[in-house]
Design an enzyme around this catalytic site. Structure first.
Site, PDB file in Angstrom:
ATOM      1  N   SER A 220       0.858  -1.370  -0.026  1.00  0.00           N
ATOM      2  CA  SER A 220       0.036  -0.036   0.098  1.00  0.00           C
ATOM      3  C   SER A 220       0.768   1.305  -0.071  1.00  0.00           C
ATOM      4  O   SER A 220       0.263   2.345  -0.216  1.00  0.00           O
ATOM      5  CB  SER A 220      -1.044   0.058   1.191  1.00  0.00           C
ATOM      6  OG  SER A 220      -0.182  -0.054   2.417  1.00  0.00           O
TER       7      SER A 220
ATOM      8  N   LYS B 299      -6.051   4.883   8.127  1.00  0.00           N
ATOM      9  CA  LYS B 299      -4.768   5.554   7.700  1.00  0.00           C
ATOM     10  C   LYS B 299      -5.094   7.186   7.627  1.00  0.00           C
ATOM     11  O   LYS B 299      -4.371   8.066   8.155  1.00  0.00           O
ATOM     12  CB  LYS B 299      -4.382   5.298   6.325  1.00  0.00           C
ATOM     13  CG  LYS B 299      -3.965   3.742   6.487  1.00  0.00           C
ATOM     14  CD  LYS B 299      -3.377   3.239   4.998  1.00  0.00           C
ATOM     15  CE  LYS B 299      -3.103   1.980   4.932  1.00  0.00           C
ATOM     16  NZ  LYS B 299      -2.638   1.455   3.585  1.00  0.00           N
TER      17      LYS B 299
END
Length: 804
Positions: A657, A700
């Site tokens: 990611s 996040k």
């Protein structure tokens, strides 16, 4: 530079519309009966229950907390209620092979009745036989038989005595037998006197003795025959008497159980055994008090009627349909049953009355629900299930085979045929392991009931969730939820699966919030559970688990972990990571740096070089080489060394990611254009430069927002995410409010070019007609730098100059 899309707060709004809820509070709703959001699993379960052929047992697969066990118990109870009640099973004494007890099945409730009838029969018959032999008539008849026997015996002995006298002998009888004494001169002589006789006289006496011995043998044979005949007459007479006492009771039992051939045969064997062992019944019974006074080896281990007991192994008299058994301790003996042993004064013994049922016996004719994890954690449990399902029989093995105990009396019970369906409940991982490595598993568990951890977020499922909440409140007798409380639970359910269009089916986690919200509402003195109480439950639960989250946030804020949220830097970017603590997940920014220089090493992953990089992360880094080579090095060799590093990351890193953030850092370093530190990045990239979706986007974004909020929101901060992850933005209200006030920004991107423009404020650049990038764009600057690297390497090697 074209204006890039930024998500509005309306696009981030995850709130459940109160006007769409057709009730005021959950007390107005009926409890939803059934499983919510598991249509595929429901159909598979329905099929598995209808299929009666061998091997169609069921494995319920899916995440923990999705209600698999509750659903199994509910649907099986409903199904079983309309099915036939299975037979009782009993063990009885085997008169032909005592160490192999016989198993018999009787209609539900009949086994218990038969057991009671046999207990009453043995009590009555014991006393009646004793009474029958304890009377004058019996003694008189027996005396007549014995008198006749004595008369015949005396007659034979008299004849022998007369014959002996004729031959000059006197007959003596004693315990040692019959012997003769010679008569000389009118008197018997002793052995010493016999030895003084002359040889002629001795020979004459011996000859007569031989003749008498032959006659004596004949007399003895007749005496023995007389004994047998007398014994037979006594036995016949006693049997006749016993039958008078026994027959009517046996006949009554035969009449009562006339439909059962096996009982008819058994009662005949009981009658024969009683008649063959009348002496045991005629003995005076020893009371329990007297038995305790006897020394151990004189105590009787069992009475004469013990063998006539009925061991009811399975009593289904209380059932209303087929049995549904749920157990959490499926040990080997709990599954197939066991034979108990008694150890008295060092002597170990057992008998068929000590056979105990297992789960298979109790569930026979119905359903057995077991947790796959529990089965696999118990030695031999899975093998026992395999064997029973393959053989369709339950064989109870002797305890010594399993534990090493040596029994004085070993028994081998007759196997019991079994017809049941086993339902294993477990994770997808266990299912895949068993399917792959256990050959018999795929033959025996042909039906997979696969539970999903999410369902569509639509009006139908929202209403079902509200009905579930109503059922919870009624069951727990707690406060009901108003509209706002239900709406907040719906939002929480979306948050669990990180999808605005889905709801979680992990109802155990939802129930936790329901319980805690009710407590906070009661503590608040409210009459209904409202949104604020649900939010308090969510916040308090997070607070109990977020110690490490807050500790890292503190370290980030004070600069111990270095992450900038303002300014710009070349070759430096804020990547976003997720930390999963099991019961709590949170996101945090991490500084990623890139250094580029002339060389031929390609992209060097510092984490991989020191064994801190997982395979997925390493793959993501290798993809970057493919992208750079494909985009910029079509007309000259790629002569680049780029060092990538997650700064202050010492515990290892995995996942791809961060690959887009790493690529942005490399491009910044090559173009020598600074990246805004106020924007953090997540997203995977492929070799074509397309941004791919990643997991944990919600955490996040919220992690970076927390740091920015702590330092002060400037209006420049934000996050770049893959456009495919927009549906996963189930964010906290304060993040959405910050977006609404233009204090925080969320940018969905599709390509690297879109992302680099946001990060640098410069155009990415496209190739013109001459196949060159437009000047003063990121791609132009990167291409020129790489061209110079290649020219330098070529020049150093004495090759021709790189053509522009």
């Amino acid at each position: 530079m074209s204006k890039l899309k930024e998500l509005s707060y309306q696009e981030l709004d995850n709130r459940c519309k109160l006007e769409a809820l057709p009730f005021k509070n959950t007390s107005q709703l009926e409890t939803y009966e059934g499983i919510i959001g598991q249509e595929r699993a429901s159909k598979a379960m329905e099929f598995g229950l209808k299929m009666k052929m061998r091997g169609y047992n069921i494995y319920m697969s899916g995440p923990t907390g999705t209600g698999k066990t509750s659903f199994a118990r509910q649907i099986l109870s409903e199904t079983a209620a309309n099915q036939k009640i299975p037979d009782d099973w009993c063990y009885i004494y085997n008169f032909s092979q005592p160490n192999q007890p016989l198993a018999i099945n009787l209609p539900a409730g009949t086994g218990k009745q038969f057991q009671h009838d046999m207990e009453e029969f043995t009590k009555i018959i014991k006393q009646e036989i004793v009474n029958a032999f304890d009377n004058d008539q019996y003694e008189k008849e027996k005396s007549e038989i014995m008198d006749e026997y004595e008369d015949k015996k005396d007659e034979l002995l008299d004849k022998l005595s007369k014959d002996a006298e004729e031959h000059g002998f006197k007959v003596n009888t004693g315990s040692s037998g019959i012997y003769f004494l010679p008569i000389i001169e009118g008197r018997t002589i002793s052995e010493e006197e016999f030895s003084t006789l002359d040889d002629e006289t001795k020979d004459e006496i011996n000859q007569k003795t031989n003749i008498l011995q032959q006659e004596t043998l004949d007399i003895i044979r007749k005496l023995k025959n007389n004994d047998k005949e007398t014994e037979k007459k006594v036995s016949e007479w006693e049997n006749k008497i016993a039958l008078l006492a026994l027959g009517v009771h046996i006949d009554d039992l035969k009449e009562k159980y006339i439909k059962f051939e096996v009982i008819q045969k058994y009662l005949e064997e009981v009658q024969k055994d009683i008649l063959d062992n009348l002496d045991d019944f005629k003995e005076e019974e020893v009371s329990e008090e007297q038995q305790q006074l006897l020394i151990p080896w004189m105590q009787k281990p069992e009475t004469a009627v013990t063998k006539y007991k009925v061991n009811v192994l399975v009593d289904n008299s209380a059932l209303k349909g087929a049995p549904v058994i749920l157990d959490s301790n499926p040990t080997y003996s709990n599954l197939i049953g066991k034979i108990e042993y008694e150890n008295e004064f060092g002597s170990v013994s057992t008998d068929y009355t000590k056979i105990k049922p297992g789960l298979f016996h109790v569930a026979n004719g119905g359903y057995l629900i077991l947790q796959a994890k529990d089965v696999l954690s118990n030695p031999q449990a899975y093998e026992a299930i395999n064997r029973v399902l393959k053989t369709k029989k339950i064989m109870i093995e002797n305890m010594k085979d399993q534990t090493g105990i040596v029994a004085v009396t070993a028994i081998k019970p007759q196997p019991i045929p079994v017809d049941l369906k086993v339902i294993l409940v477990g994770s997808t991982t266990i299912y895949e392991l068993l399917y792959e490595y256990e050959e018999d598993f795929r033959k025996l568990f042909k039906v997979k009931v696969d539970f999903d951890e999410e369902m569509d977020r639509n009006d139908e499922n929202i209403l079902k969730l509200a009905q579930f909440i109503s059922g919870f409140c009624k069951k727990e007798k707690t406060l009901h939820f108003d509209k706002s409380g239900v709406a907040k639970v719906v939002e929480y359910a979306s948050g669990l699966v990180e999808d605005k269009n889905k709801l979680s089916t992990r109802f155990n986690e939802i129930v936790e919030i329901l319980c805690e919200a009710c407590m906070w509402a009661e503590d608040d003195g409210a009459k209904l559970v409202k949104a604020k109480h649900v939010q308090q439950a969510i916040s308090e639960k997070a607070y109990r688990c977020d110690r490490l989250d807050k500790k890292l946030l503190e370290m980030l804020n004070e600069g111990t972990i270095m992450v900038d949220t303002e300014g710009s830097e070349i070759g430096q970017i804020n990547g976003l990571t997720v930390m999963d603590m099991g019961d709590y997940s949170f996101g945090k920014p991490s500084r990623i740096t890139a250094s580029t220089y002339i060389g031929e090493s390609g992209i060097v992953n510092v984490e991989r070089e020191v064994d801190l990089s997982g395979t997925s992360h390493s793959k993501g880094v290798l993809i970057l080489s493919g992208y750079i080579g494909q985009k910029y090095a079509q007309e000259f060799p790629l002569s680049l060394t780029a060092s990538l590093c997650f700064e202050q990351m010492y515990g290892g890193v995995d996942g791809d990611s961060a690959s887009s953030a790493e690529l942005y850092a490399i491009l910044s370093s090559l173009a020598e254009v600074p990246i805004k530190q106020s924007i953090a990045v997540t997203g995977s990239v492929n070799q074509k430069g397309e941004i791919q979706p990643v997991g944990g986007v919600r955490y996040k974004i919220e992690g970076f927002f927390e740091l920015c909020k702590l330092r002060g929101l400037t209006g420049e901060q934000g996050v770049i995410i893959p456009c495919q992850n927009v549906k996963n933005l189930v964010l906290k209200d304060e993040v959405i409010d910050a977006v609404k006030k233009k204090l925080f920004h969320i940018y969905p991107v599709e390509t690297i070019d879109q992302g680099i423009e946001i990060l640098t404020g410069k155009k990415a650049g496209e190739k013109g007609k001459n196949e060159e990038y437009k000047s003063d764009t990121i791609n132009y600057l990167v291409s020129e730098k790489l061209r110079r690297f290649a020219a330098t390497v070529s020049s150093a090697g004495g090759n021709k100059k790189i053509k522009r």
